[in-house]
Scaffold this motif. Sequence first.
Motif, mmCIF file in Angstrom:
data_model
loop_
_atom_site.group_PDB
_atom_site.id
_atom_site.type_symbol
_atom_site.label_atom_id
_atom_site.label_comp_id
_atom_site.label_asym_id
_atom_site.label_seq_id
_atom_site.Cartn_x
_atom_site.Cartn_y
_atom_site.Cartn_z
ATOM 1 N N ASN A 196 43.528 -2.225 77.630
ATOM 2 C CA ASN A 196 42.922 -1.073 78.314
ATOM 3 C C ASN A 196 42.702 0.095 77.370
ATOM 4 O OD1 ASN A 196 42.713 -2.146 80.868
ATOM 5 N ND2 ASN A 196 44.848 -1.681 81.311
ATOM 6 N N ARG A 197 42.229 -0.203 76.140
ATOM 7 C CA ARG A 197 41.968 0.867 75.197
ATOM 8 C C ARG A 197 40.491 1.209 75.221
ATOM 9 N NH1 ARG A 197 45.392 3.644 72.055
ATOM 10 N NH2 ARG A 197 43.943 3.452 70.341
ATOM 11 N N ALA A 198 40.157 2.457 74.866
ATOM 12 C CA ALA A 198 38.751 2.803 74.719
ATOM 13 C C ALA A 198 38.167 1.906 73.639
ATOM 14 C CB ALA A 198 38.634 4.258 74.299
ATOM 15 N N PRO A 199 36.892 1.479 73.703
ATOM 16 C CA PRO A 199 35.889 1.826 74.703
ATOM 17 C C PRO A 199 35.997 1.074 76.017
ATOM 18 C CG PRO A 199 34.975 0.324 73.094
ATOM 19 C CD PRO A 199 36.372 0.596 72.674
ATOM 20 N N PHE A 200 37.099 0.371 76.261
ATOM 21 C CA PHE A 200 37.237 -0.398 77.508
ATOM 22 C C PHE A 200 38.273 0.243 78.415
ATOM 23 C CE2 PHE A 200 36.268 -3.370 74.071
ATOM 24 C CZ PHE A 200 35.085 -3.891 74.517
ATOM 25 N N ASP A 201 38.484 1.572 78.351
ATOM 26 C CA ASP A 201 39.571 2.160 79.123
ATOM 27 C C ASP A 201 39.119 2.620 80.499
ATOM 28 O OD1 ASP A 201 38.073 4.229 78.263
ATOM 29 O OD2 ASP A 201 39.743 5.574 77.877
ATOM 30 N N LEU A 202 38.334 1.736 81.161
ATOM 31 C CA LEU A 202 37.859 2.087 82.504
ATOM 32 C C LEU A 202 38.987 2.248 83.495
ATOM 33 C CD1 LEU A 202 35.136 -0.478 82.278
ATOM 34 C CD2 LEU A 202 34.690 1.838 82.933
ATOM 35 N N ALA A 203 40.108 1.569 83.231
ATOM 36 C CA ALA A 203 41.211 1.616 84.187
ATOM 37 C C ALA A 203 41.781 3.013 84.292
ATOM 38 C CB ALA A 203 42.296 0.645 83.754
ATOM 39 N N GLU A 204 41.606 3.830 83.252
ATOM 40 C CA GLU A 204 42.145 5.178 83.346
ATOM 41 C C GLU A 204 41.081 6.201 82.964
ATOM 42 O OE1 GLU A 204 44.984 5.607 79.873
ATOM 43 O OE2 GLU A 204 45.141 3.498 80.385
ATOM 44 N N ALA A 205 39.813 5.860 83.249
ATOM 45 C CA ALA A 205 38.704 6.730 82.879
ATOM 46 C C ALA A 205 38.934 8.136 83.429
ATOM 47 C CB ALA A 205 37.411 6.149 83.427
ATOM 48 N N GLU A 206 39.231 9.094 82.539
ATOM 49 C CA GLU A 206 39.630 10.432 82.982
ATOM 50 C C GLU A 206 38.532 11.113 83.782
ATOM 51 O OE1 GLU A 206 39.442 9.561 79.836
ATOM 52 O OE2 GLU A 206 41.388 9.786 78.857
ATOM 53 N N SER A 207 37.262 10.914 83.356
ATOM 54 C CA SER A 207 36.191 11.662 84.005
ATOM 55 C C SER A 207 35.914 11.160 85.408
ATOM 56 C CB SER A 207 34.937 11.572 83.152
ATOM 57 O OG SER A 207 34.720 10.231 82.800
ATOM 58 N N GLU A 208 36.346 9.928 85.755
ATOM 59 C CA GLU A 208 36.052 9.397 87.087
ATOM 60 C C GLU A 208 37.308 9.260 87.943
ATOM 61 O OE1 GLU A 208 34.350 5.630 86.137
ATOM 62 O OE2 GLU A 208 33.602 6.485 84.280
ATOM 63 N N LEU A 209 38.425 8.861 87.340
ATOM 64 C CA LEU A 209 39.587 8.480 88.149
ATOM 65 C C LEU A 209 40.821 9.323 87.825
ATOM 66 C CD1 LEU A 209 39.378 4.608 87.841
ATOM 67 C CD2 LEU A 209 38.621 5.987 89.715
ATOM 68 N N THR A 210 40.656 10.544 87.385
ATOM 69 C CA THR A 210 41.759 11.370 86.861
ATOM 70 C C THR A 210 42.574 10.624 85.806
ATOM 71 O OG1 THR A 210 43.006 10.904 88.863
ATOM 72 C CG2 THR A 210 41.962 13.056 88.705
ATOM 73 N N ALA A 211 43.474 9.716 86.194
ATOM 74 C CA ALA A 211 44.166 8.951 85.145
ATOM 75 C C ALA A 211 44.318 7.493 85.525
ATOM 76 C CB ALA A 211 45.519 9.563 84.840
ATOM 77 N N GLY A 212 43.555 7.010 86.522
ATOM 78 C CA GLY A 212 43.640 5.602 86.884
ATOM 79 C C GLY A 212 44.968 5.240 87.505
ATOM 80 N N PHE A 213 45.495 4.094 87.111
ATOM 81 C CA PHE A 213 46.646 3.550 87.844
ATOM 82 C C PHE A 213 47.900 4.384 87.685
ATOM 83 C CE2 PHE A 213 46.688 1.568 83.704
ATOM 84 C CZ PHE A 213 48.021 1.607 83.369
ATOM 85 N N HIS A 214 48.001 5.244 86.645
ATOM 86 C CA HIS A 214 49.223 6.052 86.560
ATOM 87 C C HIS A 214 48.969 7.522 86.905
ATOM 88 C CE1 HIS A 214 47.817 7.308 82.665
ATOM 89 N NE2 HIS A 214 47.911 6.117 82.159
ATOM 90 N N THR A 215 48.009 7.772 87.807
ATOM 91 C CA THR A 215 47.748 9.150 88.218
ATOM 92 C C THR A 215 48.985 9.836 88.777
ATOM 93 O OG1 THR A 215 45.534 8.478 88.800
ATOM 94 C CG2 THR A 215 46.264 10.574 89.670
ATOM 95 N N GLU A 216 49.737 9.101 89.617
ATOM 96 C CA GLU A 216 50.838 9.731 90.353
ATOM 97 C C GLU A 216 52.147 9.745 89.582
ATOM 98 O OE1 GLU A 216 50.554 11.313 92.992
ATOM 99 O OE2 GLU A 216 48.677 10.651 93.892
ATOM 100 N N TYR A 217 52.155 9.172 88.389
ATOM 101 C CA TYR A 217 53.422 9.061 87.671
ATOM 102 C C TYR A 217 53.671 10.295 86.818
ATOM 103 C CZ TYR A 217 54.109 4.276 89.034
ATOM 104 O OH TYR A 217 54.332 3.154 89.765
ATOM 105 N N SER A 218 54.947 10.694 86.749
ATOM 106 C CA SER A 218 55.289 11.852 85.928
ATOM 107 C C SER A 218 56.615 11.586 85.239
ATOM 108 C CB SER A 218 55.389 13.099 86.801
ATOM 109 O OG SER A 218 56.343 12.885 87.799
ATOM 110 N N GLY A 219 56.944 12.419 84.269
ATOM 111 C CA GLY A 219 58.240 12.322 83.607
ATOM 112 C C GLY A 219 58.417 11.013 82.870
ATOM 113 N N MET A 220 59.634 10.453 82.970
ATOM 114 C CA MET A 220 59.991 9.283 82.179
ATOM 115 C C MET A 220 59.200 8.049 82.591
ATOM 116 S SD MET A 220 61.763 9.082 79.662
ATOM 117 C CE MET A 220 61.619 7.669 78.609
ATOM 118 N N ARG A 221 58.829 7.956 83.891
ATOM 119 C CA ARG A 221 58.083 6.771 84.327
ATOM 120 C C ARG A 221 56.713 6.745 83.672
ATOM 121 N NH1 ARG A 221 59.430 8.530 89.551
ATOM 122 N NH2 ARG A 221 61.532 7.889 90.100
ATOM 123 N N PHE A 222 56.099 7.916 83.564
ATOM 124 C CA PHE A 222 54.820 7.986 82.859
ATOM 125 C C PHE A 222 55.011 7.607 81.391
ATOM 126 C CE2 PHE A 222 52.189 10.543 80.030
ATOM 127 C CZ PHE A 222 50.968 9.966 80.299
#
Lengths: 358, 167
Positions: free
Chosen positions: A227-253
């Motif tokens: 999931n690295r750029a140029p294939f980082d659609l899973a966390e595309a910042e401009s469309e999905l904020t941060a993709g699958f780890h949007t809700e994660y913070s702190g140590m889990r992130f």
Amino acid sequence: MFSLEGITDAIYSWLNSTFNPTIALLIEFAIVVVCVIGLFAVLGLVLVFMERKVSAYMQIRLGPNRVGFKGSMQTMADTLKLVLKEGLVPDGADKFLFNLAPFVVMIVAMLILAPIPFARNFQMWDINIGVLYVTAVSSLSVIGILMAGWSSNNKYSLLGAMRSGAQIVSYELSAGLAVLSIVVLTGSLQLSDIVNSQQDGWWIFKGHIPAIISFVIFIIAVTAETNRAPFDLAEAESELTAGFHTEYSGMRFALFFLAEYVNIFIVCSIGAILFLGGWMPFHIGNWEAFNHVMDFIPSSVWFFGKVFFLIFLIMWFRWTFPRLRIDQLLNLEWKYLLPISMFNLLLMTLMAIMGWYF
Amino acid sequence: MSTSEILFWFLSVLALFSAIMVLVSKNPIHSVLWLIVVFFAISGHYLLLNAQFLAIVNIIVYAGAIMVLFLFVIMLMNLNKETEPSRNIWMKFSGVISGGLLLWIFVSATRSAGEIVGKTAMIKEGSIGLIENLGKVLFTQYALPFEISSVLFLSAMVGAVVIGKKQ
């Protein structure tokens, strides 16, 4: 001469002469666990710093340059900050799965480390189907990502997880075929056999153009799989904020972040083992003197040098190519890479049967 | 107890427990995740029987590919406890009877299989599960069934392409 093999042999014989075999085995397990976790921590610190410095160099900036010598302690400070932050669990999330997901991703990354030969005779588990093991376990990281995306109870997370799943499942195919083409040449799935078969030259040189084609396909496919750029659609910042780890913070992130970098290290070391000879020094045919000089460099230095070269390559991709659209991504895999790699595998089989390689 | 015995009991208990959890879980996503645990435990059993190749293929095909598709479908359908339809009593009754009959057949078939009575599994020996022997057997003794099943997969692929082209 410095060698990791000597250290492990000394520890092994000392443990077995001091304790009985069962306790010695348990202590060895504990040492391996500590080493793996230590390696993960060091890799996380080094690779994050390297990525920031490489990106700064590509964009003619300075990058981190305040904490420590030339900013080298910057990731340490960032890690400290992440550890101290509160880990929030969103309302309406599936709490158990939400907490479990980062650990699943992490454990999968740890499992792949088992069959990798880091230096001459320095390997945790020389399983006889090493290559298959690596492909099988690396395909499991998608389960952790799907868990994270679904349990966050957030539509961006779910969309990111779905994209990541589609991407990993499809790019796994061409990565697998590229790996198979080297297995066809070697005739063994064991990683130590594959490294030993490159005694007189690496497969990327010995296998002519088909080996180079499968190397290029392998690098493209693993960039997509991690999931690295140029294939980082899973966390595309401009469309999905941060993709699958949007809700994660702190140590889990931080665990997700660390798993990404460890996965890059692992796929690059697989690439180095298959195509660039793993820990084998650079030898040219029968130039005795030259080969002897190359043998003096420790095998672990060769291995890590090659791996970090490939990591640099993948970072270079990230900072030079723009992100693909999802339809372009799937077209690239199913209409170009997969047919090319299938044809390439046939070509490689023909080469192996006719003996058209050095 | 030796290490392999401890591992055997651990894996068996894990497999049975997670299989029960697959049935008991209310949330379909949890069921799928427990099913993945079951596949892992079964792969562990293959490893104990020295069949590394089968263990890895079990993980690639079931835990890696099929279960991911399951997760995809179930996550997109957004099934919850609330959306689960209530089944009537006769459905449950017939389900229990047919399931019980199937169990009965399995048990009696196992009991009447004379060849395996009084034999223990070979642990850490035997080489049929290794990739070389498996490949030889598949391409000599079982070549015809192997090719026929590959035609089956090919037809499934063609069918998927046809369905995809329809729109």
